[in-house]
Design a protein around this motif. Structure first.
Motif, short mmCIF file in Angstrom:
data_model
loop_
_atom_site.label_atom_id
_atom_site.label_comp_id
_atom_site.label_asym_id
_atom_site.label_seq_id
_atom_site.Cartn_x
_atom_site.Cartn_y
_atom_site.Cartn_z
N TYR A 8 7.35 -4.65 -5.81
CA TYR A 8 6.12 -3.91 -6.10
C TYR A 8 5.33 -4.45 -7.28
CZ TYR A 8 7.92 -0.51 -2.81
OH TYR A 8 8.39 0.09 -1.68
N THR A 11 1.59 -4.52 -6.92
CA THR A 11 1.01 -3.18 -6.81
C THR A 11 0.83 -2.55 -8.18
OG1 THR A 11 2.07 -2.88 -4.67
CG2 THR A 11 1.36 -0.89 -5.82
N TYR A 12 1.78 -2.73 -9.07
CA TYR A 12 1.78 -2.03 -10.36
C TYR A 12 1.33 -2.88 -11.54
CZ TYR A 12 3.97 1.76 -7.89
OH TYR A 12 4.21 2.78 -7.01
N VAL A 18 3.49 -5.29 -16.09
CA VAL A 18 3.92 -4.03 -15.50
C VAL A 18 4.39 -3.12 -16.62
CG1 VAL A 18 5.61 -2.90 -14.00
CG2 VAL A 18 4.58 -5.06 -13.31
N TRP A 29 9.89 5.01 -14.85
CA TRP A 29 8.82 5.16 -13.87
C TRP A 29 7.84 4.00 -13.96
CZ3 TRP A 29 9.21 9.20 -10.55
CH2 TRP A 29 10.06 10.23 -10.91
N LEU A 30 7.31 3.61 -12.80
CA LEU A 30 6.24 2.63 -12.73
C LEU A 30 4.93 3.39 -12.54
CD1 LEU A 30 7.89 0.13 -10.24
CD2 LEU A 30 7.47 -0.28 -12.67
N ASN A 32 1.11 3.94 -11.72
CA ASN A 32 0.10 3.22 -10.94
C ASN A 32 -1.25 3.46 -11.61
OD1 ASN A 32 -1.79 2.35 -9.04
ND2 ASN A 32 -0.36 2.69 -7.38
N ARG A 33 -1.70 2.49 -12.39
CA ARG A 33 -2.94 2.60 -13.15
C ARG A 33 -4.18 2.57 -12.24
NH1 ARG A 33 -0.35 4.22 -17.40
NH2 ARG A 33 0.89 2.70 -18.50
N ARG A 34 -4.05 2.01 -11.06
CA ARG A 34 -5.20 1.89 -10.16
C ARG A 34 -5.44 3.15 -9.33
NH1 ARG A 34 -2.69 -3.49 -8.98
NH2 ARG A 34 -3.74 -4.93 -10.37
N LEU A 35 -4.36 3.71 -8.79
CA LEU A 35 -4.50 4.83 -7.87
C LEU A 35 -3.99 6.15 -8.42
CD1 LEU A 35 -3.28 3.00 -4.63
CD2 LEU A 35 -5.63 3.36 -5.39
N ARG A 38 2.93 7.68 -9.82
CA ARG A 38 3.95 6.77 -10.30
C ARG A 38 5.10 6.71 -9.31
NH1 ARG A 38 6.56 10.24 -15.27
NH2 ARG A 38 7.13 12.02 -14.02
N GLN A 39 5.94 5.67 -9.44
CA GLN A 39 7.09 5.46 -8.57
C GLN A 39 8.34 5.43 -9.42
OE1 GLN A 39 6.88 2.08 -5.97
NE2 GLN A 39 9.08 2.08 -5.61
#
Length: 53
Positions: A8, A11-12, A18, A29-30, A32-35, A38-39
Motif C-alpha cells: 500500500y 496509496t498512503y 508514509v 495506523w496508516l 490516508n491523507r488524500r481520502l 486510515r488502515q
C-alpha cells in the motif's frame, strides 16, 4: 507489517513518505491523507525499560 507497507505504499505515501500514527493502545495506523480515514498496520509494544518523552 512490512508486506502491508509494500503493498500500500503508493496509496498512503505523500511525496515518497508514509506517515504512521501510534494509538494509545499500541496500535499502528496508516493515515490516508488524500481520502481521509486510515488502515490498521499492526501492533507495537515498547520494552518495559523504555521511557516515553
Amino acid at each position: 507489517m512490512a508486506q502491508t507497507l509494500t503493498d500500500y505504499f503508493d496509496t498512503y505515501a505523500v511525496e515518497g513518505i508514509v506517515s504512521i500514527e501510534l494509538g494509545d493502545d499500541g496500535t499502528l495506523w496508516l493515515p490516508n491523507r488524500r481520502l481521509g480515514g486510515r488502515q490498521f498496520l499492526g501492533m507495537a509494544k515498547l520494552p518495559a525499560e523504555a521511557k516515553i518523552f
